[in-house]
Design a protein around this motif. Structure first.
Motif, PDB file in Angstrom:
ATOM      1  N   CYS A  69       0.850  -1.212   0.000  1.00 29.54           N
ATOM      2  CA  CYS A  69       0.000   0.000   0.000  1.00 29.54           C
ATOM      3  C   CYS A  69       0.877   1.250   0.000  1.00 29.54           C
ATOM      4  O   CYS A  69       1.859   1.330   0.733  1.00 29.54           O
ATOM      5  N   THR A  70       0.516   2.230  -0.816  1.00 28.47           N
ATOM      6  CA  THR A  70       1.272   3.485  -0.864  1.00 28.47           C
ATOM      7  C   THR A  70       0.529   4.632  -0.185  1.00 28.47           C
ATOM      8  O   THR A  70       0.929   5.789  -0.307  1.00 28.47           O
ATOM      9  N   ALA A  71      -0.587   4.323   0.464  1.00 26.99           N
ATOM     10  CA  ALA A  71      -1.395   5.343   1.149  1.00 26.99           C
ATOM     11  C   ALA A  71      -1.886   6.428   0.202  1.00 26.99           C
ATOM     12  O   ALA A  71      -2.003   7.590   0.573  1.00 26.99           O
ATOM     13  N   CYS A  72      -2.204   6.034  -1.021  1.00 31.39           N
ATOM     14  CA  CYS A  72      -2.711   7.025  -1.988  1.00 31.39           C
ATOM     15  C   CYS A  72      -4.141   7.458  -1.653  1.00 31.39           C
ATOM     16  O   CYS A  72      -4.603   8.484  -2.112  1.00 31.39           O
ATOM     17  N   ARG A  73      -4.849   6.659  -0.878  1.00 32.51           N
ATOM     18  CA  ARG A  73      -6.209   6.943  -0.389  1.00 32.51           C
ATOM     19  C   ARG A  73      -7.271   6.889  -1.483  1.00 32.51           C
ATOM     20  O   ARG A  73      -8.387   7.338  -1.267  1.00 32.51           O
ATOM     21  N   CYS A  88      -8.875   4.482  -2.352  1.00 33.57           N
ATOM     22  CA  CYS A  88      -9.914   3.535  -1.940  1.00 33.57           C
ATOM     23  C   CYS A  88     -10.850   4.091  -0.875  1.00 33.57           C
ATOM     24  O   CYS A  88     -11.946   3.582  -0.690  1.00 33.57           O
ATOM     25  N   ILE A 102      -3.914  -0.999   6.780  1.00 36.99           N
ATOM     26  CA  ILE A 102      -2.888  -1.821   6.121  1.00 36.99           C
ATOM     27  C   ILE A 102      -1.513  -1.566   6.754  1.00 36.99           C
ATOM     28  O   ILE A 102      -0.720  -2.489   6.951  1.00 36.99           O
ATOM     29  N   CYS A 120      -8.001  -0.044  -6.367  1.00 36.13           N
ATOM     30  CA  CYS A 120      -6.630   0.055  -5.830  1.00 36.13           C
ATOM     31  C   CYS A 120      -5.584  -0.102  -6.939  1.00 36.13           C
ATOM     32  O   CYS A 120      -5.503  -1.152  -7.578  1.00 36.13           O
ATOM     33  N   PRO A 121      -4.756   0.925  -7.181  1.00 36.95           N
ATOM     34  CA  PRO A 121      -3.748   0.803  -8.237  1.00 36.95           C
ATOM     35  C   PRO A 121      -2.668  -0.221  -7.932  1.00 36.95           C
ATOM     36  O   PRO A 121      -1.933  -0.637  -8.819  1.00 36.95           O
ATOM     37  N   GLN A 122      -2.566  -0.625  -6.670  1.00 36.66           N
ATOM     38  CA  GLN A 122      -1.555  -1.637  -6.303  1.00 36.66           C
ATOM     39  C   GLN A 122      -2.132  -3.050  -6.361  1.00 36.66           C
ATOM     40  O   GLN A 122      -1.460  -4.021  -5.997  1.00 36.66           O
ATOM     41  N   ILE A 139      -7.977  -6.071  -0.777  1.00 33.56           N
ATOM     42  CA  ILE A 139      -8.225  -5.429   0.526  1.00 33.56           C
ATOM     43  C   ILE A 139      -9.261  -6.196   1.359  1.00 33.56           C
ATOM     44  O   ILE A 139      -9.036  -6.423   2.560  1.00 33.56           O
TER      45      ILE A 139
END
Ligand code: SF4
Ligand code: SF4
Length: 393
Positions: A312-316, A318, A332, A371-373, A377
């Motif tokens: 997770c990159t915490a892009c938010r 989601c 996460i 989610c781009p990753q 989830i």
């Protein structure tokens, strides 16, 4: 500040990302404009000339903010990059597009209409850099659509001087997707923005993506250089190893100096939230200081010890669509910590606010779809909830 080039344009090696600006109450849409303006002013006065935003950042508010924040500076003194949100579009009748994911519910528009709105929001009459947002396996249906003609449209914008240079960002799963898109549009794009850091080099094949892009003679703009802050705060075990070699250096500095080893990286974007962060990063980019061989080998060992992390990159992206308003990246991060024995003793969902409790997840899957990753989830929430038995009623 030192500088690189993209298609003959002098760009600061450190760029200001406008996706993690300070907020007033933790609400992504409520940018703390006073604090954020201080950060922008610091950036300008310390040589940063590259400012990156996108249609959807901060719930659509980032473009408004950066337009206002840069208005007091001469237009030719800064470089503004924004992104066309094709990754969150669905095609409708007659060249009209609707929005999905975090933009669901926004009024339908046209490709031309979205771009016109972006210029207006940013209070400019051209973008220095314009990107297709997240060209990936999921978004190709829009970017390749024969009726929408998105690539032809942005080429036309360039010919008309409404954008100066074209690029695209990508969270594609496969380097081949990026390679293929560049091949099909050879000569169109001057740069590609990818998630690149010492952990993703192997974890998400950033190495393959970097190789694919540079093979086309195209420059790389880096996003997530410190993985949404995760590489800025390493578990104590990893940090101790780095400190043994360079006692004064922060984890963020290690991550950014690793990026300075890659010759085709033009700009490293950093979504800086505080003045302290930007001050430290500006120091790191005062002059190139790539890792030496010993340092590089150590960081590779550190990365290898973290390859099992949930990425997770915490892009938010989601969080906007979560019906339970869960702090998904926060959960996460806690999961990674608990799994790695880092802060087991500090994480207590019964004491944390309810947004941090994975047992409240209803498994709807809205988050995973965006989610781009490509993180599963709901499965993670279920596993984490299981670890935290008994379930809350
Ligand atoms: S699956 Fe869980 S975390 Fe994801 S959006 Fe639904 S309720 Fe939220
Ligand atoms: S789970 Fe995915 S979408 Fe959500 S913050 Fe993390 S990387 Fe972004």
């Amino acid at each position: 500040m030192y500088y690189r080039e993209i298609a003959g344009v002098k760009v600061s090696a450190l760029g200001m990302g406008n996706m993690r600006l300070p907020t007033l109450d933790g609400q992504d849409k409520n940018i703390d404009r006073v604090k954020a303006q201080e950060i922008i002013d610091y950036a300008v006065s310390h040589g940063i000339n590259y400012f990156d935003t996108a249609y959807r950042y901060h719930g659509g508010q980032s473009e408004y903010f950066i337009g206002e924040a840069l208005k007091k500076y001469p237009r030719e003194s800064f470089l503004l990059a924004s992104k066309f949100p094709g990754h969150m579009m669905v095609k409708k009748e007659g060249g009209v597009v609707g929005f999905t994911g975090g933009l669901a519910g926004w009024p339908d528009n046209t490709v031309e209409g979205v771009f016109a709105e972006q210029l207006k929001k940013c209070q400019v009459d051209y973008f220095d850099f314009y990107l297709l947002h997240n060209v990936s396996e999921q978004s190709l249906a829009i970017y390749d659509d024969p009726e929408l003609q998105v690539v032809e449209f942005v080429k036309k914008l360039k010919a008309e001087g409404k954008v100066r240079h074209l690029g695209f960002s990508s969270h594609a799963s496969s380097a081949a997707t990026i390679d293929d898109f560049l091949t099909r549009h050879e000569g169109v794009f001057d740069f590609v923005q990818i998630q690149l850091n010492y952990l993703d080099w192997k974890l998400q094949d950033a190495r393959g993506k970097y190789a694919a892009i540079t093979r086309h003679g195209v420059k790389v703009v880096v996003m997530e250089g410190v993985r949404g802050g995760r590489l800025a705060s390493l578990p104590e075990e990893q940090m101790a190893r780095l400190r043994a070699l360079r006692p004064e250096d922060s984890a963020a500095r290690w991550a950014l100096r690793w990026l300075q080893c890659l010759p085709e990286v033009a700009v490293v974007l950093s979504g800086m939230t505080t003045l302290d962060q930007i001050k430290e990063n500006v120091e790191t980019f005062a002059a190139p200081a790539p890792l030496d061989q010993t340092e590089g080998a150590l960081l590779t060992e550190v990365a290898d010890s973290m390859l099992h992390w949930v990425p997770c990159t915490a892009c938010r992206y989601c969080t906007e669509g979560c019906p339970m308003e869960l702090n998904i990246p926060g959960i996460i991060a806690a999961y990674n910590g608990v799994k790695n024995g880092d802060f087991m003793s500090r994480y207590d969902p019964d004491r944390a606010d309810s947004a941090m409790d994975p047992r409240r997840c209803v498994g709807c899957g809205a988050c995973a779809a965006i989610c781009p990753q490509h993180i599963d989830i709901p499965a993670l929430m279920a596993e984490f909830a299981e670890m935290l038995q008994p379930p809350r009623r």
